[in-house]
Design an enzyme around this catalytic site. Structure first.
Site, short mmCIF file in Angstrom:
data_model
loop_
_atom_site.label_atom_id
_atom_site.label_comp_id
_atom_site.label_asym_id
_atom_site.label_seq_id
_atom_site.Cartn_x
_atom_site.Cartn_y
_atom_site.Cartn_z
NE ARG A 124 -4.20 -1.86 1.62
CZ ARG A 124 -4.22 -2.99 2.33
NH1 ARG A 124 -3.35 -3.15 3.30
NH2 ARG A 124 -5.08 -3.92 2.06
CE LYS A 146 -1.66 13.34 -14.30
NZ LYS A 146 -2.14 13.76 -15.63
CD GLU A 188 5.20 15.53 -23.56
OE1 GLU A 188 4.82 16.54 -22.93
OE2 GLU A 188 4.45 14.59 -23.83
CE LYS A 230 4.47 16.89 -15.22
NZ LYS A 230 4.57 15.51 -15.62
CD GLU A 240 -5.00 15.93 -15.35
OE1 GLU A 240 -3.82 15.52 -15.33
OE2 GLU A 240 -5.82 15.58 -16.20
NE ARG A 244 -0.16 16.54 -13.11
CZ ARG A 244 0.61 15.85 -12.30
NH1 ARG A 244 0.50 16.01 -10.99
NH2 ARG A 244 1.49 14.98 -12.76
CG ASN A 248 -3.66 15.82 -20.06
OD1 ASN A 248 -2.67 15.14 -19.80
ND2 ASN A 248 -4.65 15.99 -19.19
CG HIS A 251 -0.60 14.22 -24.15
ND1 HIS A 251 0.07 15.37 -24.52
CD2 HIS A 251 0.32 13.45 -23.51
CE1 HIS A 251 1.34 15.28 -24.12
NE2 HIS A 251 1.52 14.13 -23.51
CG HIS A 255 -2.24 9.36 -24.63
ND1 HIS A 255 -2.73 9.83 -23.43
CD2 HIS A 255 -0.89 9.38 -24.51
CE1 HIS A 255 -1.72 10.14 -22.64
NE2 HIS A 255 -0.59 9.88 -23.26
CG HIS A 267 4.65 10.03 -25.05
ND1 HIS A 267 3.30 9.80 -24.98
CD2 HIS A 267 4.86 11.23 -24.43
CE1 HIS A 267 2.72 10.80 -24.32
NE2 HIS A 267 3.65 11.68 -23.98
N1 GLY Z 1 2.09 13.97 -17.99
C1 GLY Z 1 1.05 14.83 -17.60
C2 GLY Z 1 1.03 15.14 -16.14
O1 GLY Z 1 1.97 14.85 -15.44
O2 GLY Z 1 0.04 15.66 -15.65
#
Ligand code: GLY
Length: 362
Positions: A124, A146, A188, A230, A240, A244, A248, A251, A255, A267
């Site tokens: 956990r 993430k 990116e 970032k 998010e 945040r 995207n 994306h 994606h 990517h």
């Molecule tokens: N890769 C997008 C984020 O970290 O929110």
């Protein structure tokens, strides 16, 4: 070395950007992890095979940390399956790792997603640290907590928010990073310029014109600026709930293309296509000035990234937009760029996006 703090209360940590020797990297990682009872060094298998830099660091970490064992992960995106994450957790249990243990992810973005996710769910949740070896991993996956894996249905459909204890972005790894991977990571970086920091886009364009883009000082500056951007975004909206989501940009279709291509495209290459599509969609809705797409297209083409979206606008690819993890019912929160550094989030019906992208680009 540049040290960038990520202020997130009791989940705060630092991102160190620079060219590290093994001693320095080992010290930064061990200082942040304290004295774990055991350590899983989850390492990209191809990197471990080929990179003397990674081999030296892994050997040193094994010397310095108690019960440190190394597991070679499937290279690249292949490690981001539930069965690969399960295999890592099973191996960690077989190593006898307890709640006082930690994980270190050594590799690119896929490795840090996998390592962070394994750390998030094993017992956990145990601490983890990231030693990032690719430009894409540094500017995207390594920072912000993430973590996750892909499902056959789509990319990043399972995961957890789990902040690392420290991130090292080792620019020394660029010496052996294939040019294609650096260029894909720079997609990116272009995104960072479009959504938040226009100076990044200006600098890329300048370096492309004078031929200095791949010089270490230029890459150092662009990576540092992108990580700063970032950090600013993720510390204002860790989970998010709102802002945040601007990360995207490009994306939603990116994606879909990436998973339809069976991860044959990198990517950043898929995001390059997704950004062109997002700019075209912004034009249709009156959000994006028409001069921006040719400007961005020229920069991406100069980087050797794919920009021709039309061949990807097949029904099977468009259908993959339905499994976008940002989808709510028949809508998705879509990111439009109004000007470099200024973007807009809008709830858009997926069917409208699909119709408009075909109308704009085929
Ligand atoms: N890769 C997008 C984020 O970290 O929110």
């Amino acid at each position: 070395m540049t040290t960038l703090p990520v202020p997130l209360g009791n989940r705060s940590y630092q991102v160190h950007v620079g060219t590290f020797d093994a001693e320095q990297a080992c010290r930064l990682l061990t200082d942040a992890l304290g004295a774990p009872t055991g350590v899983a060094l989850l390492t990209d298998g191809r990197l471990l095979e080929r990179s003397a830099r990674a081999q030296t660091l892994v050997a040193l970490l094994q010397q310095r940390l108690r019960n440190a064992a190394v597991l070679a992960l499937p290279a690249g995106e292949a490690c981001k399956t539930m069965s690969a994450v399960e295999a890592s957790c099973q191996w960690m249990a077989e190593q006898g790792l307890d709640r006082g243990a930690a994980v270190v992810g050594i590799g690119g973005g896929a490795t840090s997603d996998h390592a962070g996710f394994a750390a998030a769910i094993y017992l956990r949740g145990i601490p983890f640290a990231t030693y990032s070896t690719t430009l894409l991993g540094m500017v995207d996956a390594a920072v912000g907590g993430k973590t996750g894996a892909d499902l056959p249905a789509g990319k990043n459909l399972v995961g957890a928010f789990h902040q690392p204890r420290v991130v090292l972005a080792d620019l020394g790894c660029f010496e052996t990073l294939p040019r294609r991977e650096i260029a894909a990571g720079l997609a990116e970086v272009v995104k960072a310029g479009l959504i938040a920091t226009p100076a990044i886009l200006d600098r890329i364009e300048r370096h492309l014109v004078d031929g200095t883009l791949y010089e270490p000082a230029a890459l150092d500056e662009l990576v540092t600026m992108s990580i700063r951007m970032k950090i600013d975004v993720v510390t204002s909206d860790e989970r998010e709930a709102g802002r945040r989501a601007i990360l995207n940009f490009g994306h939603t279709l990116g994606h879909a293309i990436e998973s339809a291509a069976g991860y044959e495209l990198l990517h950043g290459e898929a995001v390059s296509l997704g950004m062109i599509a997002a700019l075209a969609l912004g034009e249709i809705r009156g959000h994006t000035p028409r001069q921006l797409r040719p400007r961005v297209r020229a920069a991406l083409e100069h980087l050797g990234l794919p920009v021709d979206v039309a061949p990807w606008l097949r029904p099977d690819v468009l259908a993959r937009m339905d499994v976008d993890k940002k989808r709510r019912s028949d809508r998705v929160k879509f990111v439009f760029v109004r000007q470099p550094g200024d973007c807009l989030l809008e709830d858009v019906r997926l069917d409208d996006l699909k119709r408009d992208v075909v109308a704009a680009l085929v």
